[in-house]
Design an enzyme around this catalytic site. Structure first.
Site, PDB file in Angstrom:
ATOM      1  N   HIS A 177       0.874  -1.184   0.000  1.00 57.55           N
ATOM      2  CA  HIS A 177       0.000   0.000   0.000  1.00 57.55           C
ATOM      3  C   HIS A 177       0.909   1.232   0.000  1.00 57.55           C
ATOM      4  O   HIS A 177       1.615   1.493   0.973  1.00 57.55           O
ATOM      5  CB  HIS A 177      -0.905   0.015   1.237  1.00 57.55           C
ATOM      6  CG  HIS A 177      -1.890  -1.101   1.249  1.00 57.55           C
ATOM      7  ND1 HIS A 177      -2.927  -1.180   0.347  1.00 57.55           N
ATOM      8  CD2 HIS A 177      -2.010  -2.203   2.040  1.00 57.55           C
ATOM      9  CE1 HIS A 177      -3.643  -2.271   0.579  1.00 57.55           C
ATOM     10  NE2 HIS A 177      -3.099  -2.920   1.601  1.00 57.55           N
ATOM     11  N   ASP A 212      -1.484  -1.183  -4.002  1.00 56.79           N
ATOM     12  CA  ASP A 212      -2.225  -0.042  -4.553  1.00 56.79           C
ATOM     13  C   ASP A 212      -1.434   1.221  -4.247  1.00 56.79           C
ATOM     14  O   ASP A 212      -0.588   1.235  -3.361  1.00 56.79           O
ATOM     15  CB  ASP A 212      -3.691   0.038  -4.091  1.00 56.79           C
ATOM     16  CG  ASP A 212      -3.885   0.100  -2.594  1.00 56.79           C
ATOM     17  OD1 ASP A 212      -2.925   0.422  -1.862  1.00 56.79           O
ATOM     18  OD2 ASP A 212      -5.015  -0.158  -2.139  1.00 56.79           O
TER      19      ASP A 212
END
Ligand code: G3I
Length: 371
Positions: free
Chosen positions: A251, A281
């Site tokens: 992340h 992400d």
């Protein structure tokens, strides 16, 4: 010396792939090849999952089960683009065991069936975490002995239920603080640090063949948190605890690309552990613009390249693939656009960059799970 070609700019037109990789020539949308009759052109799968297979690398996504049920475009892309699926939420304790001893496998089984239909593997997520626990557990007044029994039973029941269906489990998630101390969770408080070895042993008892991972965020680089984890898993391995892999979640934000991920993954690899990028992400402060999207592509690419460079980095999973369904805006005010497709399922530079990396990376190389 390993062969590895650093990917070119991630935003290169995808049709270029038809020229750089012979395996992709003739693909739908590729420029016509001189002398190649249309009748001989074979449809070639250029999905991320198919490109990953060239490296024995699973390319996965987290799956939102509501979107899978309600959105045909989402469903089609999950089926066609990825070779590995992770339940974004439905294999967590609050969903699987909403009442003590009463299991609801419905949604998780639906995902497993979908994956089977589409010949995809499943990463199990997650057996032991401090979030998304059912209220009966967090609000109950259990002794240490009872908590130990409850945890062991949940792990046994869950791993047994998915035996032969789940390829690897995130057994323990996010047990460290940023400074490398153990996180002060319900599990540490009630069971002491010995719970860590126990949960891996219990999972192994329930399915001796499934691969067992520790999974965390902010452990991409060499830093106090990843170093504390490194020391712990080294001890666990020395004691013969059945741990097989370390998952780095991935992340990230657009303003920081990992700088020492290759060295970090390498040290876990040297311990005899598999590694994986499990929840990639890359979020940005909204609104998105071209520069942020290019920076985002670079961060995704940095993580994939580190994985491709590392033997036994077995999979690269994105935590959702379209901005239409993302946990990010709900958790980080003013931030979003973290995924590789936009909210209309259009490819962003990050998607092209991942495909380019997979198309250009050298091989073959030893990537699959150890033993
Ligand atoms: O289930 C309820 C539903 O009944 C209700 O109507 C709805 C209203 O908001 O909320 C639903 O629960 C949400 C749940 O996801 C299921 O959709 C929670 O509010 C929401 O907070 C929860 O967020 C999830 C988060 O984990 C919880 O910690 C995200 O979707 C999920 O992407 C995220 O995933 C974690 C990984 O498991 C571990 N690593 C970090 C990663 C991102 O936080």
């Amino acid at each position: 010396m390993r062969r590895f070609i650093v990917a070119a700019a991630g935003s290169l037109a995808l049709s270029t792939l038809a020229f750089v990789s012979p395996g992709l020539a003739g693909a739908p949308g590729a420029p016509a090849q001189p002398g190649l009759g249309a009748e001989r052109a074979q449809p070639i799968d250029r999905s991320l999952g198919a490109l990953g297979k060239r490296h024995d690398l699973g390319v996965g996504t987290a799956v939102d089960m509501s979107a899978l049920a309600d959105d045909p475009t989402y469903r089609q892309r999950v089926a066609s683009e990825f070779s590995s699926l992770t339940a974004e939420n439905v294999m967590k304790w609050e969903t699987l065991e909403p009442q003590r001893g009463v299991y609801d496998w419905t949604e998780a089984d639906r995902l497993v069936a979908f994956a089977r239909e589409n010949r995809q593997r499943i990463r199990g997520h997650v057996l032991v975490w401090h979030n998304q626990l059912p209220a009966w557990l967090t609000e109950g007044d259990f002794s240490s002995g009872e908590m130990r029994g409850i945890l062991r039973k949940h792990i046994h029941d869950t791993v047994r239920h998915f035996r032969g269906k789940v390829a690897e489990w995130d057994v323990l998630n996010e047990a460290f603080e940023e400074d490398g101390t153990l996180r002060d969770t319900i599990w540490l408080q009630k069971l002491g640090p010995g719970y860590i070895a126990d949960v891996f042993r219990w999972a192994h008892e329930a399915d001796p063949r499934v691969k067992l991972y520790y999974n965390d965020y902010n452990i991409e680089d060499v830093n106090p948190k990843s170093t504390a984890l490194y020391k712990l898993v080294k001890e666990l391995k020395a004691e013969g605890v059945p741990i097989h892999g370390v998952g780095v979640q991935g992340h990230q934000t657009v303003n920081y690309a990992p700088t020492s991920m290759v060295q970090n993954l390498a040290r876990f690899n040297r311990l005899g552990l598999d590694t994986a990028v499990t929840e990639a992400d890359v979020r940005m402060v909204m609104p998105a613009d071209d520069i942020k999207l290019q920076a985002q592509a670079n961060v995704y690419s940095t993580m994939l390249q580190a994985c491709l460079y590392t033997p036994h980095c077995t999979s690269f999973t994105v935590w959702g693939f379209t901005d239409k369904y993302s946990w990010v805006p709900g958790w980080f005010e003013g931030e979003g656009a973290a995924n590789i497709l936009d909210e209309n399922f259009r490819a962003k530079p990050a998607y092209d960059a991942l495909r380019m990396d997979l198309a250009l990376a050298g091989g073959p190389r030893h990537r699959g799970h150890r033993g």
